[in-house]
Motif scaffolding. Sequence first.
Motif, PDB file in Angstrom:
ATOM      1  N   LEU A 111       0.922  -0.795  -0.134  1.00 29.83           N
ATOM      2  CA  LEU A 111      -0.003   0.246  -0.178  1.00 29.83           C
ATOM      3  C   LEU A 111       0.893   1.384  -0.184  1.00 29.83           C
ATOM      4  N   PRO A 112       0.152   2.355  -0.377  1.00 31.48           N
ATOM      5  CA  PRO A 112       1.105   3.614  -0.263  1.00 31.48           C
ATOM      6  C   PRO A 112       1.573   3.862   0.971  1.00 31.48           C
ATOM      7  N   PRO A 113       2.631   4.835   0.792  1.00 27.23           N
ATOM      8  CA  PRO A 113       3.282   5.525   2.348  1.00 27.23           C
ATOM      9  C   PRO A 113       1.776   6.479   3.509  1.00 27.23           C
ATOM     10  N   ILE A 114       2.381   5.563   4.718  1.00 27.40           N
ATOM     11  CA  ILE A 114       1.189   7.059   5.066  1.00 27.40           C
ATOM     12  C   ILE A 114       0.802   8.216   4.930  1.00 27.40           C
ATOM     13  N   PHE A 115       2.125   8.669   4.529  1.00 25.52           N
ATOM     14  CA  PHE A 115       2.377  10.354   4.608  1.00 25.52           C
ATOM     15  C   PHE A 115       1.587  10.562   3.808  1.00 25.52           C
ATOM     16  N   ILE A 116       1.360   9.251   2.316  1.00 25.58           N
ATOM     17  CA  ILE A 116       0.787   9.663   1.153  1.00 25.58           C
ATOM     18  C   ILE A 116      -0.980   9.831   1.387  1.00 25.58           C
ATOM     19  N   MET A 117      -1.149   8.874   2.772  1.00 33.14           N
ATOM     20  CA  MET A 117      -2.192   8.671   2.958  1.00 33.14           C
ATOM     21  C   MET A 117      -2.538   9.306   4.093  1.00 33.14           C
ATOM     22  N   VAL A 118      -1.827  10.295   4.609  1.00 28.41           N
ATOM     23  CA  VAL A 118      -2.792  11.202   5.672  1.00 28.41           C
ATOM     24  C   VAL A 118      -3.077  12.511   4.388  1.00 28.41           C
ATOM     25  N   SER A 119      -1.988  12.738   3.481  1.00 29.74           N
ATOM     26  CA  SER A 119      -2.430  13.934   2.377  1.00 29.74           C
ATOM     27  C   SER A 119      -3.988  13.769   1.946  1.00 29.74           C
ATOM     28  N   ARG A 120      -4.127  12.454   1.317  1.00 31.57           N
ATOM     29  CA  ARG A 120      -5.550  12.311   0.596  1.00 31.57           C
ATOM     30  C   ARG A 120      -6.312  12.593   2.227  1.00 31.57           C
ATOM     31  N   PHE A 121      -6.161  12.219   3.333  1.00 29.80           N
ATOM     32  CA  PHE A 121      -7.171  12.990   4.699  1.00 29.80           C
ATOM     33  C   PHE A 121      -7.480  14.056   4.765  1.00 29.80           C
ATOM     34  N   ASN A 122      -6.087  14.575   4.409  1.00 27.06           N
ATOM     35  CA  ASN A 122      -6.623  16.301   4.610  1.00 27.06           C
ATOM     36  C   ASN A 122      -7.370  16.958   3.962  1.00 27.06           C
ATOM     37  N   ASN A 123      -7.676  16.216   2.461  1.00 27.63           N
ATOM     38  CA  ASN A 123      -8.138  16.649   1.194  1.00 27.63           C
ATOM     39  C   ASN A 123      -9.804  16.745   1.187  1.00 27.63           C
ATOM     40  N   LEU A 124      -9.889  15.845   2.466  1.00 28.83           N
ATOM     41  CA  LEU A 124     -11.744  15.161   2.479  1.00 28.83           C
ATOM     42  C   LEU A 124     -12.232  16.073   3.156  1.00 28.83           C
ATOM     43  N   GLU A 125     -13.166  16.432   3.487  1.00 24.02           N
ATOM     44  CA  GLU A 125     -14.247  17.370   4.000  1.00 24.02           C
ATOM     45  C   GLU A 125     -14.008  17.497   5.472  1.00 24.02           C
ATOM     46  N   ILE A 126     -14.545  18.249   6.085  1.00 23.08           N
ATOM     47  CA  ILE A 126     -14.280  18.628   7.673  1.00 23.08           C
ATOM     48  C   ILE A 126     -14.916  17.562   8.170  1.00 23.08           C
ATOM     49  N   TRP A 127     -16.502  17.335   7.578  1.00 20.12           N
ATOM     50  CA  TRP A 127     -17.452  16.725   8.669  1.00 20.12           C
ATOM     51  C   TRP A 127     -17.086  14.920   8.258  1.00 20.12           C
ATOM     52  N   HIS A 128     -16.684  15.208   7.199  1.00 24.03           N
ATOM     53  CA  HIS A 128     -15.403  13.679   7.144  1.00 24.03           C
ATOM     54  C   HIS A 128     -14.460  13.281   7.888  1.00 24.03           C
ATOM     55  N   GLN A 129     -13.982  14.354   7.981  1.00 26.69           N
ATOM     56  CA  GLN A 129     -12.165  13.909   8.892  1.00 26.69           C
ATOM     57  C   GLN A 129     -13.419  13.810  10.228  1.00 26.69           C
ATOM     58  N   VAL A 130     -13.866  14.493  11.168  1.00 23.04           N
ATOM     59  CA  VAL A 130     -15.271  15.100  12.137  1.00 23.04           C
ATOM     60  C   VAL A 130     -15.606  13.218  12.400  1.00 23.04           C
ATOM     61  N   LEU A 131     -15.918  12.637  11.752  1.00 22.48           N
ATOM     62  CA  LEU A 131     -16.711  11.676  11.633  1.00 22.48           C
ATOM     63  C   LEU A 131     -15.748  10.596  11.582  1.00 22.48           C
ATOM     64  N   PHE A 132     -14.881  10.809  10.468  1.00 23.33           N
ATOM     65  CA  PHE A 132     -13.689   9.731  11.068  1.00 23.33           C
ATOM     66  C   PHE A 132     -13.048   9.407  12.199  1.00 23.33           C
ATOM     67  N   PHE A 133     -12.529  10.645  13.045  1.00 24.05           N
ATOM     68  CA  PHE A 133     -12.126  10.392  14.097  1.00 24.05           C
ATOM     69  C   PHE A 133     -12.764  10.424  15.447  1.00 24.05           C
ATOM     70  N   GLN A 134     -14.657  10.563  14.975  1.00 25.07           N
ATOM     71  CA  GLN A 134     -15.179  10.124  15.942  1.00 25.07           C
ATOM     72  C   GLN A 134     -15.897   8.892  16.260  1.00 25.07           C
ATOM     73  N   LEU A 135     -15.551   7.909  14.768  1.00 26.41           N
ATOM     74  CA  LEU A 135     -15.629   6.731  15.157  1.00 26.41           C
ATOM     75  C   LEU A 135     -13.987   5.838  15.507  1.00 26.41           C
ATOM     76  N   SER A 136     -13.108   6.196  15.195  1.00 28.25           N
ATOM     77  CA  SER A 136     -12.226   6.018  15.312  1.00 28.25           C
ATOM     78  C   SER A 136     -12.516   5.732  17.569  1.00 28.25           C
ATOM     79  N   PHE A 137     -12.535   7.275  17.800  1.00 23.39           N
ATOM     80  CA  PHE A 137     -11.996   7.064  19.317  1.00 23.39           C
ATOM     81  C   PHE A 137     -13.113   6.410  20.256  1.00 23.39           C
ATOM     82  N   GLY A 138     -14.985   6.051  18.982  1.00 20.00           N
ATOM     83  CA  GLY A 138     -15.665   4.699  19.545  1.00 20.00           C
ATOM     84  C   GLY A 138     -14.577   3.346  19.504  1.00 20.00           C
ATOM     85  N   LEU A 139     -14.188   3.076  18.177  1.00 21.93           N
ATOM     86  CA  LEU A 139     -13.631   2.087  18.498  1.00 21.93           C
ATOM     87  C   LEU A 139     -12.385   1.549  19.620  1.00 21.93           C
TER      88      LEU A 139
END
Length: 120
Positions: free
Chosen positions: A79-107
């Motif tokens: 799979l691609p390196p983690i910094f590429i995945m992080v840069s793609r994550f930063n391109n997401l809309e803000i509510w997608h990022q917040v939802l991802f963080f909430q789901l990660s915290f819940g898990l």
Amino acid sequence: MNTKRIKLSVFRWEEPVRIFVLLLLLWTFGPIAIRWMDDTAGSVDQSVWLLILLSLIGFLLVTALSWWILKVFWLNMGLPPIFIMVSRFNNLEIWHQVLFFQLSFGLLLLAATGCLIALC
């Protein structure tokens, strides 16, 4: 580009190891400290806190093992390196990022609760 990759791939083991050793020391010497503070404390009083500490130790071990398995899987799948995945994550809309963080915290909270339930 290689310098970013090297900086992001370096993981500092000192802090988790310190926390793990501190928890092991508390688990080992906890009954002695409780007995020293309160002579009337029974073994049941000591066992409750020891089970909570043991669940924290188990949670840290499960988290470390999961992170290691993820790293091995990530490298073997090519799979691609983690910094590429992080840069793609930063391109997401803000509510997608917040939802991802909430789901990660819940898990993460669910895993910690599972470790506590398994021991108590």
